[in-house]
Design an enzyme around this catalytic site. Structure first.
Site, PDB file in Angstrom:
ATOM      1  N   ILE A 154     -25.288 -33.370 -48.427  1.00  0.00           N
ATOM      2  CA  ILE A 154     -26.207 -33.540 -47.162  1.00  0.00           C
ATOM      3  C   ILE A 154     -25.423 -33.157 -46.030  1.00  0.00           C
ATOM      4  CG2 ILE A 154     -25.188 -35.801 -46.937  1.00  0.00           C
ATOM      5  CD1 ILE A 154     -28.264 -36.738 -46.344  1.00  0.00           C
ATOM      6  N   LYS A 155     -24.234 -32.972 -46.015  1.00  0.00           N
ATOM      7  CA  LYS A 155     -23.289 -32.588 -44.678  1.00  0.00           C
ATOM      8  C   LYS A 155     -23.681 -31.235 -44.378  1.00  0.00           C
ATOM      9  CE  LYS A 155     -21.104 -36.664 -44.613  1.00  0.00           C
ATOM     10  NZ  LYS A 155     -21.171 -37.564 -43.491  1.00  0.00           N
ATOM     11  N   ASP A 156     -24.224 -30.304 -45.391  1.00  0.00           N
ATOM     12  CA  ASP A 156     -24.604 -29.092 -44.584  1.00  0.00           C
ATOM     13  C   ASP A 156     -25.450 -29.018 -43.609  1.00  0.00           C
ATOM     14  OD1 ASP A 156     -23.125 -28.199 -46.853  1.00  0.00           O
ATOM     15  OD2 ASP A 156     -24.858 -27.458 -47.880  1.00  0.00           O
TER      16      ASP A 156
END
Length: 452
Positions: A42-44
């Site tokens: 999700i950090k993208d």
């Protein structure tokens, strides 16, 4: 249709219904699978948002170096974006993170500096402090500062929140997410509560982190802080991205429960997720009384299981930390499975001929030798044969003349692996003190126990 570069594939991740692992939850439980992002996390989303905002503000200039403290996933998002946009990357992280995360970052050309976990954030050795020092020292560098950079929260307000609302057709009643930097849960919560203030936002914390107590008491308690194993959630300070006003409740989950649940998700749902997902599902089950039939619960699955192959998905790693119950046979189990538990011994003053007759009569190959009821040595068929070949008259001699060192003793809880390793050509059995008596375990007994 095609995309112009990999960054255009970020977001629009699937929502998948969970079944077996949540069978005791009356609500519909949906997993937001963020592993379909190009960096498998999700950090993208927030990594790209932070970079683009920094470019617009002039903080990040062409050819610059991105320097950040990261547990791995944010670094991956930043590294992928940096490849496309032409930046260099230096990342600091802690020695509790999995090696796979570091290897993945280096695969994209990033430099990774590993710092100690068990130090205060203000300590010059901490990964926070090292990244800040490098930003000052490296020319044309920029530190995203994912903890306090509100572009983190904004990324999820603009993308993740709207996706969840649309995918559930506005029926979501609860959101569950691990809280680390706080950007994910706060950004989603901001959007969802604007749509429906009644939606409950439930944060997952870990033991050793300050979030839960701070939310409930307003007190930042340093005594709450201690090292923990769980990755990706919890902190020992208060990031600006954690909006406590938007988070209704925090649930703490232990390292053990998080690690074991991580594996259960793969085995019961076929979803290969990371450690913080294990925490989230363990927290969901701990909070099951909060949910009723008709509720729609969305759980964030932040990253992929490949980042944890050497840890949560490794039996030896779990066993070393006492997280995995030892299921292998023990000496006690082998004795219980023996056809006869009575041990045959011979006194040290008995003759070698008596020992030979006992071996023939009972069809055994070795006998422990006792003195005053205590085992002090052994004789085997090989011992007897070698002795008689040298001196046939030894038949009438006492056993003590050919006694050799005793079989080794093992604890009744010794594993079958340990026992097997001790049995060889020179040592054909082990002794065990079991229920106040001495028992013997041979190679045959091990084979019999395994095949029983």
């Amino acid at each position: 249709m095609w995309y112009n570069n990999i960054l255009e594939t970020i977001g629009h991740t699937p929502l998948v219904k969970l079944n077996k692992i949540v069978k005791d939850i009356p609500a519909t439980v949906l997993a937001k699978i963020e592993t379909t992002n190009p960096g498998n996390s999700i950090k993208d989303r927030m990594a790209l948002k932070m970079i683009e905002d920094a470019e617009r503000s002039g903080k990040l200039k062409p050819g610059g170096t991105i320097i950040e403290g990261t547990s791995g996933n944010t670094g991956m998002g930043l590294a992928i974006a940096a490849v496309i946009k032409g930046y260099k990357c230096i990342f600091t992280s802690t020695d509790k993170q999995s090696k796979e995360k570091f290897d993945a970052l280096r695969a994209f050309g990033a430099e990774v500096i590993v710092c100690p976990t068990n130090v205060d954030p203000e300590d010059p050795r901490s990964y926070y402090s090292v990244s800040s020092r490098l930003e000052r020292e490296v020319p044309n560098s920029w530190k995203p500062d994912q903890y306090d950079n509100l572009s983190n929260t904004e990324a999820h307000y603009e993308s993740t929140g709207p996706e969840i609302w649309e995918q559930t057709e506005g029926k979501i009643t609860h959101l569950i997410a691990g809280v680390g930097t706080g950007g994910t849960i706060s950004g989603i919560a901001k959007y969802l509560k604007e749509k429906n203030p009644a939606i409950q936002i439930l944060g997952i914390d870990t033991y050793g982190s300050v979030f839960k107590k701070y939310k409930e008491t307003g007190e930042f308690d340093k005594n709450e802080v201690y090292p923990y194993i769980t990755e990706g959630i919890g902190e020992d300070f208060l990031p600006a991205n954690v909006n406590f006003d938007l988070i209704d409740y925090f649930e703490k989950v232990s390292d053990k429960d998080a690690a074991l649940m991580t594996r259960e998700i793969a085995r019961k749902e076929g979803i290969f997720a990371g450690n913080s997902t294990g925490s989230a599902i363990a927290g969901l089950l701990q909070m099951k009384e909060r949910f009723k039939k008709g509720d729609v619960v969305v759980v964030i699955f932040p990253d992929h299981g490949t980042r944890y192959l050497g840890k949560m998905y490794n039996d030896d790693w779990l066993r070393d930390r006492g997280f995995l119950k030892e299921e292998k046979l023990t000496a006690r189990d082998i004795i219980r499975k023996k056809e006869s538990r009575e041990i045959v011994t011979i006194d040290i003053e008995k003759t070698v001929l008596e020992a030979i007759n006992t071996i023939k009569l009972l069809n055994i190959s070795q006998i422990p030798v006792t003195q005053a009821g205590m085992v002090i040595g052994k004789i085997t068929e090989s011992d007897i044969l070698n002795a008689l070949l040298e001196n046939p008259s030894l038949k009438s001699h006492p056993v003590k003349d050919i006694t050799t060192a005793s079989f080794p003793f093992v604890d009744a809880n010794a594993s079958i692996d340990k026992i097997s390793a001790m049995i060889n050509n020179d040592n054909i059995a082990v002794l065990v003190e079991h229920d106040g008596e001495i028992a013997i375990i041979t190679q045959y007994d091990i084979i019999n126990a395994i095949s029983a």
